[in-house]
Design a protein around this motif. Structure first.
Motif, mmCIF file in Angstrom:
data_model
loop_
_atom_site.group_PDB
_atom_site.id
_atom_site.type_symbol
_atom_site.label_atom_id
_atom_site.label_comp_id
_atom_site.label_asym_id
_atom_site.label_seq_id
_atom_site.Cartn_x
_atom_site.Cartn_y
_atom_site.Cartn_z
ATOM 1 N N PHE A 242 0.836 -1.197 0.000
ATOM 2 C CA PHE A 242 0.000 0.000 0.000
ATOM 3 C C PHE A 242 0.874 1.252 0.000
ATOM 4 N N ALA A 243 1.941 1.238 0.795
ATOM 5 C CA ALA A 243 2.851 2.381 0.859
ATOM 6 C C ALA A 243 3.528 2.611 -0.487
ATOM 7 N N HIS A 244 3.878 1.533 -1.165
ATOM 8 C CA HIS A 244 4.513 1.640 -2.485
ATOM 9 C C HIS A 244 3.584 2.343 -3.468
ATOM 10 N N VAL A 270 7.941 2.559 0.445
ATOM 11 C CA VAL A 270 8.333 3.919 0.039
ATOM 12 C C VAL A 270 9.677 3.884 -0.680
ATOM 13 N N ILE A 271 10.640 3.166 -0.103
ATOM 14 C CA ILE A 271 11.975 3.091 -0.702
ATOM 15 C C ILE A 271 11.923 2.396 -2.053
ATOM 16 N N GLN A 272 11.088 1.378 -2.172
ATOM 17 C CA GLN A 272 10.936 0.711 -3.467
ATOM 18 C C GLN A 272 10.439 1.694 -4.524
ATOM 19 N N ALA A 273 9.452 2.493 -4.170
ATOM 20 C CA ALA A 273 8.917 3.483 -5.119
ATOM 21 C C ALA A 273 9.974 4.519 -5.475
ATOM 22 N N HIS A 298 20.861 1.429 3.708
ATOM 23 C CA HIS A 298 21.169 1.240 2.283
ATOM 24 C C HIS A 298 20.567 2.377 1.460
ATOM 25 N N ALA A 299 19.353 2.794 1.822
ATOM 26 C CA ALA A 299 18.710 3.897 1.104
ATOM 27 C C ALA A 299 19.469 5.205 1.313
ATOM 28 N N LEU A 300 20.048 5.400 2.504
ATOM 29 C CA LEU A 300 20.891 6.566 2.749
ATOM 30 C C LEU A 300 22.111 6.556 1.831
#
Length: 351
Positions: A242-244, A270-273, A298-300
């Motif tokens: 849902f967040a994606h 969110v990070i995937q999007a 990792h996202a940072l």
């Protein structure tokens, strides 16, 4: 005896008794386990022995440890599949295992349901299993009632991460969420090229912590400049899929989005999007999120996220375990307790 001789001789039990303000027989009882001695008295004797360098100090310390009470502590955490709660569970178990003043048996439960009635049932079911409970839950009337009943039955309750209203009679251990929200606003205002649209993603506005972070984030930006366009808050429901979808919809619908604060869960979606849009070479906003995990770290590093604001998990666990043990043993009640742990801030260069 000369002063030099007194200074070089080994301290005796009589010296320890005099230093601790107790009788020689009391020191003997602790050292040789002849009879029970109050814990605070035994602690004073150990401290006196330490100051004097008494040769049997280690024995006294071991005697103190053998008299530790046994305490059953439960921790009802949110979402078993979320990395942060898995790390928190490990930290709580470790803090309990290394707690010096009690033997602690730990029960970990996960409240995967978002429905308040189901969460309240899970909390109530722990009553006969624990003496103290740390819980992460939304601030809903039925949950407050369940916690209050638990407190009335003699179980000490501490709210972790997100506080509960006073009616729940639970203490609180966590960060200053107002400061966390304003810090997120500070990062967005300093890192964005210019004021523009900003958005907040929450798991649920039922969590006091997220509600306070959102309000403080918006308040900070509004104070900085009227040119910040504060968009309507969106939800992730702690659901990555849902967040994606919601993040993709937000970023494609607001291509000039200047800042995004993910104040709750669903960060994996969110990070995937964000990664998908980066692969399409689409411009991304300044992103701030909560809780450093392997995924957010990792996202940072990849530049998808610009700052991560976190609970220092080890300190949070230690303060929680100590608060609950103190309450269970009658040393200090948790009702009205507010224990603030310092916020941890991570950026790309700090990893």
């Amino acid at each position: 005896m000369s002063e030099s001789a007194r200074a070089t001789r080994r301290p005796t039990m009589a010296d320890v008794a005099r230093e601790a303000g107790v009788s020689l027989s009391t020191v003997d009882r602790v050292l040789n386990l002849r009879a029970d001695v109050r814990r605070d008295t035994a602690q004073r004797i150990v401290e006196a022995a330490t100051r004097l360098g008494f040769h049997a100090k280690a024995v006294l310390e071991q005697r103190l440890l053998t008299h530790r009470p046994t305490v059953r502590l439960g921790f009802a955490l949110h979402k078993s599949g979320v990395a942060f709660y898995q790390v928190l569970a490990q930290a709580l178990s470790s803090a309990a295992a290394h707690y010096p003043h009690a033997r602690i048996r730990v029960v970990i439960a996960y409240l995967d349901e978002l429905d308040p009635a189901r969460v309240a049932q899970r909390i109530a079911a722990l009553r006969d299993q624990v003496d103290g409970l740390g819980v992460v839950a939304v601030d809903h009337p039925v949950i407050r009632q369940a916690v209050a009943r638990l407190s009335d039955s003699g179980v000490a309750v501490v709210a972790l991460i997100s506080a509960l209203s006073p009616a729940a009679t639970a203490g609180y251990v966590g960060v200053d969420n107002r400061r966390m929200g304003r810090t997120a606003g500070w990062f967005v205002s300093r890192l964005a090229n210019r004021p523009g649209p900003v958005a907040v993603l929450l798991s649920s506005q039922g969590f006091q912590c997220q509600e306070l972070r959102e309000f403080s984030f918006r308040s900070y930006l509004a104070d900085q400049s009227p040119d910040w366009d504060l968009l309507a808050t969106r939800l992730t429901l702690e659901d990555d899929a849902f967040a994606h979808g919601n993040t993709l919809d937000l970023l494609t619908g607001e291509p000039e989005l200047a800042g995004l604060y993910v104040a709750g869960g669903g960060i994996a979606g969110v990070i995937q999007a964000l990664g998908e849009l980066k692969a399409r070479q689409q411009r991304l906003p300044i992103v701030v999120c909560n809780e450093v995990t392997p995924l957010t770290a990792h996202a940072l590093r990849d530049g998808l996220v610009h700052a991560v604001l976190s609970h220092p998990v080890a300190a949070l666990a230690e303060r929680t375990v100590d608060a609950l043990v103190q309450a269970v043993t009658g040393a200090r009640p948790v009702a009205g307790l507010v224990a603030i742990v310092p916020m941890q801030v991570d950026v790309q260069e700090s990893l």
